[in-house]
Design a protein around this motif. Structure first.
Motif, mmCIF file in Angstrom:
data_model
loop_
_atom_site.group_PDB
_atom_site.id
_atom_site.type_symbol
_atom_site.label_atom_id
_atom_site.label_comp_id
_atom_site.label_asym_id
_atom_site.label_seq_id
_atom_site.Cartn_x
_atom_site.Cartn_y
_atom_site.Cartn_z
ATOM 1 N N ASP A 33 26.878 41.892 42.478
ATOM 2 C CA ASP A 33 27.937 42.762 41.688
ATOM 3 C C ASP A 33 28.576 41.627 40.383
ATOM 4 N N VAL A 34 27.829 41.690 39.857
ATOM 5 C CA VAL A 34 28.979 40.901 38.241
ATOM 6 C C VAL A 34 30.498 41.353 37.960
ATOM 7 N N GLY A 35 30.507 42.721 39.246
ATOM 8 C CA GLY A 35 31.433 43.247 38.358
ATOM 9 C C GLY A 35 32.589 43.151 39.321
ATOM 10 N N SER A 36 32.433 42.284 40.518
ATOM 11 C CA SER A 36 33.097 41.728 41.159
ATOM 12 C C SER A 36 33.449 40.942 41.818
ATOM 13 N N GLU A 37 34.626 40.222 42.174
ATOM 14 C CA GLU A 37 35.121 38.395 42.329
ATOM 15 C C GLU A 37 33.798 38.029 43.010
ATOM 16 N N ARG A 38 33.813 39.223 44.586
ATOM 17 C CA ARG A 38 33.499 39.070 45.858
ATOM 18 C C ARG A 38 31.762 38.321 44.914
ATOM 19 N N PHE A 150 36.582 27.776 44.985
ATOM 20 C CA PHE A 150 37.883 28.440 43.687
ATOM 21 C C PHE A 150 39.064 29.006 43.756
ATOM 22 N N ARG A 151 38.980 29.149 42.534
ATOM 23 C CA ARG A 151 40.813 29.754 42.018
ATOM 24 C C ARG A 151 39.621 30.641 40.784
ATOM 25 N N ILE A 152 41.475 31.694 40.176
ATOM 26 C CA ILE A 152 41.351 32.497 39.610
ATOM 27 C C ILE A 152 41.964 31.970 38.050
ATOM 28 N N VAL A 153 41.499 31.650 37.765
ATOM 29 C CA VAL A 153 41.955 31.347 36.050
ATOM 30 C C VAL A 153 42.265 32.173 34.794
ATOM 31 N N ARG A 156 39.630 35.057 35.582
ATOM 32 C CA ARG A 156 38.460 34.458 35.659
ATOM 33 C C ARG A 156 38.272 34.043 37.243
ATOM 34 N N VAL A 157 36.849 33.776 37.928
ATOM 35 C CA VAL A 157 36.541 32.989 38.724
ATOM 36 C C VAL A 157 36.432 31.901 38.330
#
Length: 189
Positions: A33-38, A150-153, A156-157
């Protein structure tokens, strides 16, 4: 001229972003589900494996691959859905949810979720000694021994890589993987 507006820097940044999107897109339409961060993180994990040479893998027949997940049941479920019966690069893959504080067992890849950040250092040390690719999602993870974090920048993942941790675990990382990383820690080599 500021470096951000320098044509060569801008072109490198755009190429890096395009390669990053291609890496996730290559997971296929049934990926996540490319809409979710997970979902995005799970898709990345499934693709990272194709860009890593594990100890003893060179010239060997592809053995089944085991992904262990601790502290992130949602990632484990998404990974199971992604890899399903198709495997990764011709290798059968299974995903195991590991108990916090338990033994690693026979895993090739270990994902340590945010909820295990306080206890991760012991797991990361053990994994490095056993040649396991470690992937995390919390601050200071590279300093604790994670290979990929992983980082959120900018919402974005993204991911960062530690070459020293990869070397310690006797993992060889593809230059293609390194070229799309947000940050590569070359460490004291």
């Amino acid at each position: 001229m500021p470096i951000a507006s320098h044509p060569v820097s801008l072109m490198r940044r755009l190429c890096s972003q395009a390669a990053l999107l291609a890496l996730v897109a290559a997971a296929g339409p049934a990926a996540a589900d490319v809409g979710s961060e997970r979902g995005i993180k799970a898709a990345f994990v499934s693709k990272f494996i194709g860009y890593v040479e594990f100890p003893g893998q060179a010239g060997a027949a592809p053995a089944p691959l085991v992904i262990g997940v601790v502290g992130a049941d949602d990632i484990a479920a998404e990974l199971s859905r992604i890899v399903g019966a198709r495997g990764i690069n011709g290798r059968a893959v299974s995903v195991k949810t590991l108990a916090a504080g338990g033994r690693l067992g026979a895993v090739d890849v270990l994902f340590v979720g945010l909820s295990e950040a306080d206890r991760a250092e012991r797991l990361l040390r053990q994994a490095a000694a056993e040649g396991i690719l470690t992937i995390t999602e919390f601050d200071r993870a590279l300093r604790q021994g994670s290979v990929i974090n992983f980082r959120i920048v900018d919402e974005r993942v993204r991911f960062e890589v530690s070459l020293a941790a990869a070397e310690k675990a006797q993992l060889k990382l593809s230059s293609r993987l390194l070229s799309v990383a947000y940050y590569v820690d070359k460490g004291a080599r």
